[in-house]
Write a protein that holds these residues in place. Sequence first.
Motif, mmCIF file in Angstrom:
data_model
loop_
_atom_site.group_PDB
_atom_site.id
_atom_site.type_symbol
_atom_site.label_atom_id
_atom_site.label_comp_id
_atom_site.label_asym_id
_atom_site.label_seq_id
_atom_site.Cartn_x
_atom_site.Cartn_y
_atom_site.Cartn_z
ATOM 1 N N PRO A 154 -34.378 -0.888 79.935
ATOM 2 C CA PRO A 154 -35.193 0.458 80.050
ATOM 3 C C PRO A 154 -36.471 0.519 80.915
ATOM 4 O O PRO A 154 -36.651 1.572 81.652
ATOM 5 N N PRO A 155 -37.500 -0.525 80.647
ATOM 6 C CA PRO A 155 -38.593 -0.406 81.705
ATOM 7 C C PRO A 155 -38.197 -0.565 83.142
ATOM 8 O O PRO A 155 -38.964 -0.228 83.892
ATOM 9 N N GLU A 156 -37.289 -1.534 83.397
ATOM 10 C CA GLU A 156 -36.930 -1.675 84.731
ATOM 11 C C GLU A 156 -36.239 -0.509 85.337
ATOM 12 O O GLU A 156 -36.431 -0.194 86.410
ATOM 13 N N ARG A 157 -35.437 0.184 84.472
ATOM 14 C CA ARG A 157 -34.917 1.407 84.883
ATOM 15 C C ARG A 157 -36.060 2.536 85.316
ATOM 16 O O ARG A 157 -35.821 3.169 86.332
ATOM 17 N N ASP A 158 -37.034 2.465 84.376
ATOM 18 C CA ASP A 158 -38.136 3.535 84.419
ATOM 19 C C ASP A 158 -38.968 3.078 85.995
ATOM 20 O O ASP A 158 -39.442 4.115 86.649
ATOM 21 N N ASP A 159 -39.041 1.695 86.182
ATOM 22 C CA ASP A 159 -39.623 1.107 87.277
ATOM 23 C C ASP A 159 -38.823 1.786 88.704
ATOM 24 O O ASP A 159 -39.409 2.062 89.820
ATOM 25 N N LEU A 160 -37.609 1.449 88.460
ATOM 26 C CA LEU A 160 -36.677 1.962 89.640
ATOM 27 C C LEU A 160 -36.637 3.557 90.006
ATOM 28 O O LEU A 160 -36.953 4.058 90.942
ATOM 29 N N ALA A 161 -36.641 4.183 88.672
ATOM 30 C CA ALA A 161 -36.792 5.755 89.032
ATOM 31 C C ALA A 161 -38.171 6.207 89.704
ATOM 32 O O ALA A 161 -38.198 7.382 90.309
ATOM 33 N N ARG A 162 -39.077 5.482 89.129
ATOM 34 C CA ARG A 162 -40.437 5.926 89.856
ATOM 35 C C ARG A 162 -40.403 5.542 91.461
ATOM 36 O O ARG A 162 -40.993 6.168 92.067
ATOM 37 N N GLN A 172 -38.273 7.880 93.241
ATOM 38 C CA GLN A 172 -39.049 9.249 93.214
ATOM 39 C C GLN A 172 -40.152 9.138 94.422
ATOM 40 O O GLN A 172 -40.205 10.180 94.997
ATOM 41 N N GLU A 173 -40.739 8.129 94.421
ATOM 42 C CA GLU A 173 -41.796 7.914 95.367
ATOM 43 C C GLU A 173 -41.347 8.122 96.800
ATOM 44 O O GLU A 173 -42.164 8.555 97.698
ATOM 45 N N TYR A 174 -40.072 7.508 96.903
ATOM 46 C CA TYR A 174 -39.689 7.555 98.562
ATOM 47 C C TYR A 174 -38.319 8.163 98.378
ATOM 48 O O TYR A 174 -37.506 8.083 99.442
ATOM 49 N N GLN A 175 -38.321 9.303 97.777
ATOM 50 C CA GLN A 175 -37.085 10.180 97.817
ATOM 51 C C GLN A 175 -36.681 10.913 99.098
ATOM 52 O O GLN A 175 -35.575 10.909 99.560
ATOM 53 N N ASP A 176 -37.670 10.931 100.053
ATOM 54 C CA ASP A 176 -37.434 11.372 101.353
ATOM 55 C C ASP A 176 -36.516 10.550 102.233
ATOM 56 O O ASP A 176 -35.956 10.974 103.151
ATOM 57 N N ILE A 177 -36.454 9.277 101.627
ATOM 58 C CA ILE A 177 -35.651 8.153 102.752
ATOM 59 C C ILE A 177 -34.425 7.762 101.933
ATOM 60 O O ILE A 177 -33.527 7.069 102.324
ATOM 61 N N PHE A 178 -34.144 8.418 100.690
ATOM 62 C CA PHE A 178 -32.925 8.054 99.964
ATOM 63 C C PHE A 178 -32.086 9.449 100.295
ATOM 64 O O PHE A 178 -32.449 10.477 99.895
ATOM 65 N N THR A 179 -30.814 9.285 100.697
ATOM 66 C CA THR A 179 -29.801 10.103 101.018
ATOM 67 C C THR A 179 -28.838 9.990 100.257
ATOM 68 O O THR A 179 -28.288 8.899 99.951
ATOM 69 N N GLN A 180 -27.880 11.099 99.947
ATOM 70 C CA GLN A 180 -26.538 11.203 99.196
ATOM 71 C C GLN A 180 -25.547 10.788 100.051
ATOM 72 O O GLN A 180 -25.159 11.470 101.406
ATOM 73 N N GLY A 181 -24.843 9.618 100.157
ATOM 74 C CA GLY A 181 -23.647 9.394 100.891
ATOM 75 C C GLY A 181 -22.421 9.808 100.189
ATOM 76 O O GLY A 181 -22.230 10.634 99.484
ATOM 77 N N GLU A 182 -21.122 9.301 100.779
ATOM 78 C CA GLU A 182 -19.928 10.052 100.600
ATOM 79 C C GLU A 182 -19.713 9.652 99.033
ATOM 80 O O GLU A 182 -19.193 10.614 98.221
ATOM 81 N N ASP A 183 -19.927 8.533 98.465
ATOM 82 C CA ASP A 183 -19.466 8.219 97.273
ATOM 83 C C ASP A 183 -20.449 7.363 96.464
ATOM 84 O O ASP A 183 -20.525 7.043 95.498
ATOM 85 N N ARG A 184 -21.648 7.118 97.175
ATOM 86 C CA ARG A 184 -22.724 6.246 96.652
ATOM 87 C C ARG A 184 -24.036 6.641 97.303
ATOM 88 O O ARG A 184 -24.118 7.324 98.444
ATOM 89 N N ARG A 185 -25.047 6.288 96.685
ATOM 90 C CA ARG A 185 -26.573 6.531 97.518
ATOM 91 C C ARG A 185 -26.723 5.561 98.483
ATOM 92 O O ARG A 185 -26.246 4.375 98.534
ATOM 93 N N ARG A 186 -27.153 5.782 99.597
ATOM 94 C CA ARG A 186 -27.456 4.904 100.753
ATOM 95 C C ARG A 186 -29.012 4.917 101.036
ATOM 96 O O ARG A 186 -29.703 6.029 100.890
ATOM 97 N N LEU A 187 -29.432 3.632 101.431
ATOM 98 C CA LEU A 187 -30.611 3.483 101.682
ATOM 99 C C LEU A 187 -30.975 3.553 103.068
ATOM 100 O O LEU A 187 -30.316 2.943 103.831
#
Length: 202
Positions: free
Chosen positions: A149-157, A160-175
């Motif tokens: 759970p703490p690691e998931r919170d860190d990943l979520a943060r 969120q911080e870099y949401q402008d560079i994460f986009t939704q792909g066809e079936d998974r998130r792409r960086l």
Amino acid sequence: MAGYLGIKVLGITGTGLIDTAAKRSIAGSSLYALLVKRGQKFRSSKMIVKLADGSVNNINVKLADVIVTLKHLNIPLTFIILPNSSNNETLLGIDFIRKAGLIINLSTNTWLTADRPHVIYPLRCETVHTIECASTDVLRIDEGTMLSPPERDDLARLLQEYQDIFTQGEDRRRLRNIALIPVTTLLCSAALPPNTLPFEAC
């Protein structure tokens, strides 16, 4: 982990980077140049090599059989020289660690050898530094499912911080287009002794 050991090869003092992820020891560009200059004989071999990016290649390599001196130990070791490598460091892999009987204590940044457990040496480590990432399509569908759970919170943060560079792909998130996300490697810092060559290399 990344810690430097002071070693000698062919009578020349330098440093080698301990790499617990490498099964075999790799001669860096400076060490290879030294071996050539000293007339070291090499053998040719074909090996299946798995690189840090996960790719597996069957490549031609050179092998050098040398004696590596670490404190009181003289360790026979075969270094692999990768073709077309430049400015790479000398890596002391699992083969070296086992032959030396090396015991590393990361909690105290020290090391010792199994034959002399009462003699403890400081571990010189890489300094804190920042690297840049440039990657694409590296997140899996199940990314994060094994996190606490703490690691998931860190990943979520982070997401969120870099949401402008994460986009939704066809079936998974792409960086995509991660050019300047600082990734800090927290390692102990200590200066190498004077007149020691960076044995990334000897």
